[in-house]
Design an enzyme around this catalytic site. Structure first.
Site, PDB file in Angstrom:
ATOM      1  N   SER A  10       0.839  -1.199   0.000  1.00  0.00           N
ATOM      2  CA  SER A  10       0.000   0.000   0.000  1.00  0.00           C
ATOM      3  C   SER A  10       0.871   1.245   0.000  1.00  0.00           C
ATOM      4  O   SER A  10       1.661   1.452   0.925  1.00  0.00           O
ATOM      5  CB  SER A  10      -0.883   0.024   1.248  1.00  0.00           C
ATOM      6  OG  SER A  10      -1.390   1.346   1.417  1.00  0.00           O
ATOM      7  N   HIS A  35      -1.370  -1.311  -4.256  1.00  0.00           N
ATOM      8  CA  HIS A  35      -2.608  -0.996  -3.532  1.00  0.00           C
ATOM      9  C   HIS A  35      -2.697   0.517  -3.304  1.00  0.00           C
ATOM     10  O   HIS A  35      -1.789   1.124  -2.753  1.00  0.00           O
ATOM     11  CB  HIS A  35      -2.605  -1.744  -2.201  1.00  0.00           C
ATOM     12  CG  HIS A  35      -3.872  -1.658  -1.424  1.00  0.00           C
ATOM     13  ND1 HIS A  35      -5.003  -2.403  -1.726  1.00  0.00           N
ATOM     14  CD2 HIS A  35      -4.205  -0.905  -0.337  1.00  0.00           C
ATOM     15  CE1 HIS A  35      -5.964  -2.126  -0.855  1.00  0.00           C
ATOM     16  NE2 HIS A  35      -5.515  -1.212  -0.003  1.00  0.00           N
ATOM     17  N   ASP A  37      -4.780   3.494  -1.598  1.00  0.00           N
ATOM     18  CA  ASP A  37      -5.764   3.814  -0.564  1.00  0.00           C
ATOM     19  C   ASP A  37      -6.300   5.226  -0.755  1.00  0.00           C
ATOM     20  O   ASP A  37      -5.602   6.207  -0.515  1.00  0.00           O
ATOM     21  CB  ASP A  37      -5.118   3.687   0.821  1.00  0.00           C
ATOM     22  CG  ASP A  37      -4.960   2.239   1.234  1.00  0.00           C
ATOM     23  OD1 ASP A  37      -5.945   1.492   1.129  1.00  0.00           O
ATOM     24  OD2 ASP A  37      -3.852   1.865   1.650  1.00  0.00           O
ATOM     25  N   MET A  39      -8.884   8.076   0.367  1.00  0.00           N
ATOM     26  CA  MET A  39      -9.646   8.471   1.567  1.00  0.00           C
ATOM     27  C   MET A  39     -10.185   9.888   1.409  1.00  0.00           C
ATOM     28  O   MET A  39      -9.527  10.739   0.815  1.00  0.00           O
ATOM     29  CB  MET A  39      -8.732   8.419   2.795  1.00  0.00           C
ATOM     30  CG  MET A  39      -8.068   7.073   3.000  1.00  0.00           C
ATOM     31  SD  MET A  39      -7.127   7.046   4.522  1.00  0.00           S
ATOM     32  CE  MET A  39      -6.391   5.416   4.424  1.00  0.00           C
ATOM     33  N   HIS A  68      -8.510   0.988  -3.506  1.00  0.00           N
ATOM     34  CA  HIS A  68      -9.366   0.737  -2.338  1.00  0.00           C
ATOM     35  C   HIS A  68     -10.010   2.071  -1.981  1.00  0.00           C
ATOM     36  O   HIS A  68      -9.362   2.946  -1.414  1.00  0.00           O
ATOM     37  CB  HIS A  68      -8.471   0.200  -1.201  1.00  0.00           C
ATOM     38  CG  HIS A  68      -9.178  -0.002   0.099  1.00  0.00           C
ATOM     39  ND1 HIS A  68      -8.500  -0.209   1.286  1.00  0.00           N
ATOM     40  CD2 HIS A  68     -10.501  -0.034   0.416  1.00  0.00           C
ATOM     41  CE1 HIS A  68      -9.359  -0.362   2.269  1.00  0.00           C
ATOM     42  NE2 HIS A  68     -10.579  -0.249   1.780  1.00  0.00           N
ATOM     43  N   MET A  70     -12.086   4.362   0.053  1.00  0.00           N
ATOM     44  CA  MET A  70     -12.697   4.595   1.370  1.00  0.00           C
ATOM     45  C   MET A  70     -13.371   5.959   1.308  1.00  0.00           C
ATOM     46  O   MET A  70     -12.945   6.912   1.976  1.00  0.00           O
ATOM     47  CB  MET A  70     -11.609   4.531   2.457  1.00  0.00           C
ATOM     48  CG  MET A  70     -11.102   3.115   2.684  1.00  0.00           C
ATOM     49  SD  MET A  70      -9.504   3.052   3.509  1.00  0.00           S
ATOM     50  CE  MET A  70      -8.425   3.200   2.093  1.00  0.00           C
ATOM     51  N   MET A 139     -11.080  -5.948   6.233  1.00  0.00           N
ATOM     52  CA  MET A 139     -10.241  -4.987   6.960  1.00  0.00           C
ATOM     53  C   MET A 139      -9.884  -5.566   8.324  1.00  0.00           C
ATOM     54  O   MET A 139     -10.772  -5.931   9.097  1.00  0.00           O
ATOM     55  CB  MET A 139     -10.984  -3.658   7.163  1.00  0.00           C
ATOM     56  CG  MET A 139     -11.207  -2.831   5.910  1.00  0.00           C
ATOM     57  SD  MET A 139      -9.730  -2.398   4.989  1.00  0.00           S
ATOM     58  CE  MET A 139      -8.748  -1.541   6.220  1.00  0.00           C
ATOM     59  N   GLY A 144      -8.314   4.051   7.658  1.00  0.00           N
ATOM     60  CA  GLY A 144      -7.986   5.471   7.810  1.00  0.00           C
ATOM     61  C   GLY A 144      -6.498   5.736   7.950  1.00  0.00           C
ATOM     62  O   GLY A 144      -6.015   6.770   7.509  1.00  0.00           O
ATOM     63  N   GLY A 146      -2.283   3.945   8.237  1.00  0.00           N
ATOM     64  CA  GLY A 146      -1.350   2.831   8.212  1.00  0.00           C
ATOM     65  C   GLY A 146      -0.779   2.611   9.603  1.00  0.00           C
ATOM     66  O   GLY A 146      -0.966   3.430  10.511  1.00  0.00           O
ATOM     67  N   GLY A 147      -0.113   1.495   9.775  1.00  0.00           N
ATOM     68  CA  GLY A 147       0.630   1.239  11.007  1.00  0.00           C
ATOM     69  C   GLY A 147      -0.189   0.908  12.233  1.00  0.00           C
ATOM     70  O   GLY A 147       0.302   1.003  13.352  1.00  0.00           O
ATOM     71  N   ASP A 175      -6.320  -6.501   4.735  1.00  0.00           N
ATOM     72  CA  ASP A 175      -5.683  -5.187   4.757  1.00  0.00           C
ATOM     73  C   ASP A 175      -5.673  -4.647   6.187  1.00  0.00           C
ATOM     74  O   ASP A 175      -6.731  -4.458   6.793  1.00  0.00           O
ATOM     75  CB  ASP A 175      -6.505  -4.259   3.841  1.00  0.00           C
ATOM     76  CG  ASP A 175      -5.882  -2.900   3.623  1.00  0.00           C
ATOM     77  OD1 ASP A 175      -4.802  -2.629   4.171  1.00  0.00           O
ATOM     78  OD2 ASP A 175      -6.503  -2.105   2.887  1.00  0.00           O
ATOM     79  N   GLY A 176      -4.467  -4.384   6.702  1.00  0.00           N
ATOM     80  CA  GLY A 176      -4.340  -3.761   8.022  1.00  0.00           C
ATOM     81  C   GLY A 176      -3.514  -4.591   8.977  1.00  0.00           C
ATOM     82  O   GLY A 176      -3.895  -5.715   9.321  1.00  0.00           O
ATOM     83  N   SER A 198       3.010  -0.431   6.088  1.00  0.00           N
ATOM     84  CA  SER A 198       4.215  -0.168   6.880  1.00  0.00           C
ATOM     85  C   SER A 198       5.180  -1.354   6.880  1.00  0.00           C
ATOM     86  O   SER A 198       6.392  -1.149   6.995  1.00  0.00           O
ATOM     87  CB  SER A 198       3.835   0.233   8.307  1.00  0.00           C
ATOM     88  OG  SER A 198       2.853  -0.622   8.819  1.00  0.00           O
TER      89      SER A 198
HETATM   90  C1  DX5 Z   1      -5.937   1.471   5.997  1.00  0.00           C
HETATM   91  C2  DX5 Z   1      -5.540   1.146   4.576  1.00  0.00           C
HETATM   92  C3  DX5 Z   1      -4.437   0.165   4.487  1.00  0.00           C
HETATM   93  C4  DX5 Z   1      -3.160   0.616   5.131  1.00  0.00           C
HETATM   94  C5  DX5 Z   1      -2.492  -0.578   5.710  1.00  0.00           C
HETATM   95  O1  DX5 Z   1      -7.079   2.246   5.984  1.00  0.00           O
HETATM   96  O2  DX5 Z   1      -6.627   0.615   3.851  1.00  0.00           O
HETATM   97  O3  DX5 Z   1      -4.211  -0.251   3.148  1.00  0.00           O
HETATM   98  O4  DX5 Z   1      -2.269   1.226   4.241  1.00  0.00           O
HETATM   99  O5  DX5 Z   1      -1.357  -0.161   6.397  1.00  0.00           O
HETATM  100  P1  DX5 Z   1      -0.567  -1.158   7.328  1.00  0.00           P
HETATM  101  O6  DX5 Z   1      -0.123  -2.310   6.470  1.00  0.00           O
HETATM  102  O7  DX5 Z   1       0.562  -0.336   7.809  1.00  0.00           O
HETATM  103  O8  DX5 Z   1      -1.508  -1.592   8.408  1.00  0.00           O
HETATM  104 ZN    ZN Z   2      -6.290  -0.406   1.801  1.00  0.00          ZN
END
Ligand code: DX5
Ligand code: ZN
Length: 219
Positions: A10, A35, A37, A39, A68, A70, A139, A144, A146-147, A175-176, A198
């Site tokens: 991502s 990927h 993201d 938002m 993706h 959101m 999910m 919202g 990463g990490g 994802d997540g 991450s």
């Molecule tokens: C969160 C995103 C994910 C995010 C995952 O809302 O949809 O794709 O980047 O990040 P990690 O792998 O760091 O949890």
């Molecule tokens: Zn995602």
């Protein structure tokens, strides 16, 4: 387990000042999909980028662009992401009122259609759309950022969705909080595609980070 597992880094965790080069770097490091993201600050408490950025980075990789979304509403933006170069578009079941219509609209544009479920959403929400989807995204964090920390209760949901899918040709994407530690749990439950932000961009060199996830998977 002989099934091929796809890794989709991502770019949410990439250096946004060098986003095109980051896409090229994970492509060369062995990513299967890229990927993206998206938002909107409304459906999720963060804002990232829109179709113009997708269009701008399209030339940095020929690999599958996995968007993706959101965002809510999502219907007015689907065509723009398809035109910008998304090969796959995943929407949230919670982000659209007429999910069936939204998924059919994605497929009508010649793009693979995915549906995503937040951690608190039951797998029953997708029971009647499985004939219109190419991917189900589970999910394992609240979307919202990463990490965040992986939510273990989602493993059982993945197992249930895997049963619901039966013989259909549908990817289960997770994802997540995916790391070499959590990846085997979701693969064992039936996932076929792992998103990692991450765990790839935060752990350079990227090729080693991707290899570390693959090496942790059950064989
Ligand atoms: C969160 C995103 C994910 C995010 C995952 O809302 O949809 O794709 O980047 O990040 P990690 O792998 O760091 O949890
Ligand atoms: Zn995602």
């Amino acid at each position: 387990m002989t099934r091929e597992v796809l890794i989709a880094p991502s770019i949410l965790s990439a250096d946004f000042a060098r986003i095109g080069e980051e896409v090229r770097a994970v492509d060369e490091a062995g990513a299967d999909w890229i990927h993206l993201d998206v938002m909107d600050g409304h459906f999720v408490p963060n804002i990232t980028f829109g179709p113009d950025i997708v269009k701008a980075i399209r030339k940095y990789s020929a690999k599958c662009f996995d968007a993706h979304l959101m965002i809510s509403p999502v219907d007015p933006f689907i065509e723009a992401f398809a035109k910008a170069g998304a090969d796959r578009i995943t929407v949230h079941a919670e982000g659209t009122v007429h999910l069936d219509r939204t998924l059919q609209a994605i497929r009508a544009l010649g793009v693979k259609a995915g549906v995503s479920l937040n951690p608190a959403t039951s797998e029953q929400e997708i029971a009647y759309v499985l004939d219109y989807v190419d991917l189900v995204l589970v999910m394992t964090v609240n979307p919202g950022f990463g990490g965040q920390k992986f939510i273990p209760a989602q493993v059982e949901k993945i197992r249930r969705i895997s049963k619901m899918i039966g013989g259909r040709d549908i990817h289960i994407q997770v994802d997540g909080g995916i790391t070499p530690e959590t990846a085997p749990l979701v693969i064992e439950a039936g996932a076929s595609c792992l998103v990692a932000g991450s765990a790839v961009f935060g752990r350079p060199p990227y090729a080693e980070a991707i290899t570390a996830i693959r090496a942790a998977l059950p064989r």
